[in-house]
Design a protein around this motif. Sequence first.
Motif, PDB file in Angstrom:
ATOM      1  N   GLY A   1       0.790  -1.228   0.000  1.00  0.00           N
ATOM      2  CA  GLY A   1       0.000   0.000   0.000  1.00  0.00           C
ATOM      3  C   GLY A   1       0.816   1.269   0.000  1.00  0.00           C
ATOM      4  N   ALA A   2       2.139   1.136  -0.039  1.00  0.00           N
ATOM      5  CA  ALA A   2       2.977   2.337  -0.043  1.00  0.00           C
ATOM      6  C   ALA A   2       2.869   3.093  -1.358  1.00  0.00           C
ATOM      7  N   ILE A   3       2.530   2.370  -2.439  1.00  0.00           N
ATOM      8  CA  ILE A   3       2.361   3.004  -3.750  1.00  0.00           C
ATOM      9  C   ILE A   3       0.939   2.772  -4.224  1.00  0.00           C
ATOM     10  N   ASP A   4       0.272   3.847  -4.601  1.00  0.00           N
ATOM     11  CA  ASP A   4      -1.060   3.791  -5.196  1.00  0.00           C
ATOM     12  C   ASP A   4      -0.919   4.086  -6.688  1.00  0.00           C
ATOM     13  N   VAL A   5      -1.549   3.260  -7.525  1.00  0.00           N
ATOM     14  CA  VAL A   5      -1.449   3.425  -8.983  1.00  0.00           C
ATOM     15  C   VAL A   5      -2.808   3.843  -9.533  1.00  0.00           C
ATOM     16  N   GLU A   6      -2.826   4.905 -10.311  1.00  0.00           N
ATOM     17  CA  GLU A   6      -4.050   5.394 -10.961  1.00  0.00           C
ATOM     18  C   GLU A   6      -3.810   5.412 -12.467  1.00  0.00           C
ATOM     19  N   ILE A   7      -4.574   4.618 -13.217  1.00  0.00           N
ATOM     20  CA  ILE A   7      -4.375   4.493 -14.665  1.00  0.00           C
ATOM     21  C   ILE A   7      -5.454   5.267 -15.411  1.00  0.00           C
TER      22      ILE A   7
END
Length: 341
Positions: free
Chosen positions: A56-62
């Motif tokens: 959860g340290a990185i959130d990805v939004e595409i």
Amino acid sequence: MQLKIFAVAGALLAMGAVTASAADFTIRASHGESTESPLHKGWQVFEAYVESASGGAIDVEIAPAGQLGSMTDALEQAKIGAIQMAHGDEQVMSTFYKPMMILATPYLFNSDQEGMDFVYGSYFTEVREKMASESGLRLLSAASYGFRNFTNNVRPIKSAADMSGIRMRVPPSPMSLEMVKAMGGSPTPVPWEELYGAMQSGVVDGQENPIGVALDYSFYQVQKHMTLDNHQLGLNTMMINEAFFQSLSPELREIVVTGAKMGAATEFGERNYQARVTAVAKLRELGMDVYAPTPEEAATFRDAVREPMQAYLKSELDPAFVEAVYAEIDAGRAAARAAVE
């Protein structure tokens, strides 16, 4: 009871909000294809892996389907840090780092896997590092979306000599023009929007694109013959802003690189199956003559264009770099042959 359900639901929503905001980093990413495409599925694999592996340290939004602009526009945004990642290909990458144009060279690679092995190999890794430091964009992964192949209405093109006199539509690319010219054809630039009509009316005799394009855009209705000469490898790449990448810890950088490679492998697997099996079978079913050259015939295409291509590349890039690329690929082929002898 209803009050309890609403209370639990509210608590879960609140927890979700806390979790979402707990990410230390957000990767906003753009690509130009639909959500049904193999490319998008690859980006979804990247998203799922990175978010999970990073805890959860990185959130990805595409943002798919060109929502943030064209491929060039999105790469410009990634370069300046307005977003963190974007989709590139073998043509557009050279706009940001000229040596990348080498990847679009006709007949440079004998197979999709050879092309991707070269991109990931030690020699080209150095090129990718130079691109990252000089352009601000890092190439994380590459996936083949298939080779470009010739179609036409005049005759089956079984060797380079069969190209003689054929008016072949090409994109406005100097290398594509030189390629067709070297085989005795008549290269004819036509805008993409006008291509179908140009083939239908006979303004051009043929065109060159990946197999899936001929199927998706119904080229089989206006073209009789297809030759699987595999002259130019298409590569979809995941590109990331270099400053953002370096801001991550080594552990998170490793997770991002691994996720990008997993995403590329996902796209390549589906595209490879389409290109080798379903698309070819469907085109034949629809009445198109699809011809696969023998090894001897395939060699005539490569032999016809190798010297003209090298001469053109050396006029645009450092000649030593061009020679080193060809030498590296030749060495890789020799090693692959030796491994099975």
